[in-house]
Design an enzyme around this catalytic site. Structure first.
Site, PDB file in Angstrom:
ATOM      1  N   CYS A 194     -10.907  34.020  31.333  1.00  0.00           N
ATOM      2  CA  CYS A 194     -10.400  33.437  30.089  1.00  0.00           C
ATOM      3  C   CYS A 194     -10.079  34.468  29.023  1.00  0.00           C
ATOM      4  O   CYS A 194     -10.302  34.226  27.837  1.00  0.00           O
ATOM      5  CB  CYS A 194     -11.407  32.429  29.558  1.00  0.00           C
ATOM      6  SG  CYS A 194     -11.703  31.064  30.696  1.00  0.00           S
TER       7      CYS A 194
ATOM      8  N   LYS B  91     -19.945  25.100  26.157  1.00  0.00           N
ATOM      9  CA  LYS B  91     -19.338  25.064  27.494  1.00  0.00           C
ATOM     10  C   LYS B  91     -20.202  25.902  28.421  1.00  0.00           C
ATOM     11  O   LYS B  91     -20.289  27.114  28.290  1.00  0.00           O
ATOM     12  CB  LYS B  91     -17.911  25.607  27.447  1.00  0.00           C
ATOM     13  CG  LYS B  91     -17.175  25.460  28.764  1.00  0.00           C
ATOM     14  CD  LYS B  91     -15.735  25.893  28.582  1.00  0.00           C
ATOM     15  CE  LYS B  91     -14.969  25.841  29.878  1.00  0.00           C
ATOM     16  NZ  LYS B  91     -13.631  26.394  29.728  1.00  0.00           N
TER      17      LYS B  91
ATOM     18  N   ARG C  89     -11.507  23.662  39.703  1.00  0.00           N
ATOM     19  CA  ARG C  89     -10.920  25.002  39.809  1.00  0.00           C
ATOM     20  C   ARG C  89     -10.224  25.199  41.147  1.00  0.00           C
ATOM     21  O   ARG C  89      -9.183  25.852  41.208  1.00  0.00           O
ATOM     22  CB  ARG C  89     -12.002  26.062  39.604  1.00  0.00           C
ATOM     23  CG  ARG C  89     -12.463  26.144  38.172  1.00  0.00           C
ATOM     24  CD  ARG C  89     -13.543  27.171  37.992  1.00  0.00           C
ATOM     25  NE  ARG C  89     -13.970  27.193  36.600  1.00  0.00           N
ATOM     26  CZ  ARG C  89     -15.152  27.612  36.200  1.00  0.00           C
ATOM     27  NH1 ARG C  89     -16.034  28.058  37.079  1.00  0.00           N
ATOM     28  NH2 ARG C  89     -15.463  27.609  34.932  1.00  0.00           N
TER      29      ARG C  89
ATOM     30  N   GLU D 207     -23.623  27.983  18.591  1.00  0.00           N
ATOM     31  CA  GLU D 207     -22.181  28.124  18.828  1.00  0.00           C
ATOM     32  C   GLU D 207     -21.391  26.984  18.186  1.00  0.00           C
ATOM     33  O   GLU D 207     -20.331  27.219  17.597  1.00  0.00           O
ATOM     34  CB  GLU D 207     -21.886  28.198  20.324  1.00  0.00           C
ATOM     35  CG  GLU D 207     -22.362  29.475  20.978  1.00  0.00           C
ATOM     36  CD  GLU D 207     -21.622  30.714  20.495  1.00  0.00           C
ATOM     37  OE1 GLU D 207     -20.464  30.605  20.049  1.00  0.00           O
ATOM     38  OE2 GLU D 207     -22.208  31.801  20.564  1.00  0.00           O
TER      39      GLU D 207
ATOM     40  N   LYS E 226     -19.349  20.508  27.233  1.00  0.00           N
ATOM     41  CA  LYS E 226     -18.791  20.404  28.586  1.00  0.00           C
ATOM     42  C   LYS E 226     -19.635  21.183  29.575  1.00  0.00           C
ATOM     43  O   LYS E 226     -19.968  22.334  29.298  1.00  0.00           O
ATOM     44  CB  LYS E 226     -17.359  20.942  28.591  1.00  0.00           C
ATOM     45  CG  LYS E 226     -16.679  20.790  29.932  1.00  0.00           C
ATOM     46  CD  LYS E 226     -15.276  21.321  29.877  1.00  0.00           C
ATOM     47  CE  LYS E 226     -14.632  21.166  31.235  1.00  0.00           C
ATOM     48  NZ  LYS E 226     -13.349  21.799  31.318  1.00  0.00           N
TER      49      LYS E 226
END
Length: 159
Positions: A9, A75, A85, A113, A128
């Site tokens: 990412c 996440k 994926r 976060e 998530k």
């Protein structure tokens, strides 16, 4: 949209580690591009530190202060993502995403976060995968008044 063919990412250094600050620049540019193309909301799922602030600043400077940001704030590095994926051909070509996704055993990190993303300008935060972490949805709910968006899978554009 697949930004990187390696499945991670962000921008990688020569050792295969994600470079946070260089990635922020690209995420901010991409968010503005999405807004220019008519997006109603941007939802970066990358988990880079400072991404919401960088995106909010870029959107505001480009005249898109009305575009909300849904942050993938909590996440987890999880095996739940495996089937998605594989189907989307988006699994990392090497290593995993534990360098920048969260450890499920560290609930305090998730709250921290989410709070940071809210402080940077997130209009909505996401947990998530949601189904296995209902406790985190509750913790985020009780720690802020912002909207929450639990999700277990998605068919959205990949950031």
């Amino acid at each position: 949209m697949r930004v990187h063919d390696h499945g991670h990412c962000g921008v990688l250094d020569d050792h295969g580690c994600v470079m946070n600050d260089e990635t922020l620049e690209l995420l901010a540019k991409e968010a503005v591009t999405h807004a220019e193309a008519g997006a109603d909301m941007v939802a970066p799922s990358d988990m880079m530190d400072g991404r919401v602030g960088a995106i909010r600043e870029a959107l505001d400077e480009a005249g898109f202060d009305n575009i909300p940001i849904m942050a993938y704030s909590v996440k987890y590095a999880s095996g739940y993502y495996g089937p998605f994926r594989e189907a989307a051909d988006s699994a990392p070509t090497f290593g995993d995403r534990k360098q920048y996704q969260m450890d499920p055993a560290n609930a305090e990190e998730g709250i921290r976060e989410a709070s940071l993303d809210i402080a940077e300008g997130a209009d909505m935060v996401m947990v998530k995968p949601a189904l296995a972490y209902m406790d985190m949805i509750y913790r985020v709910k009780t720690s802020s008044a912002i909207r929450r968006s639990p999700t277990t899978s998605r068919a959205s554009t990949r950031w």
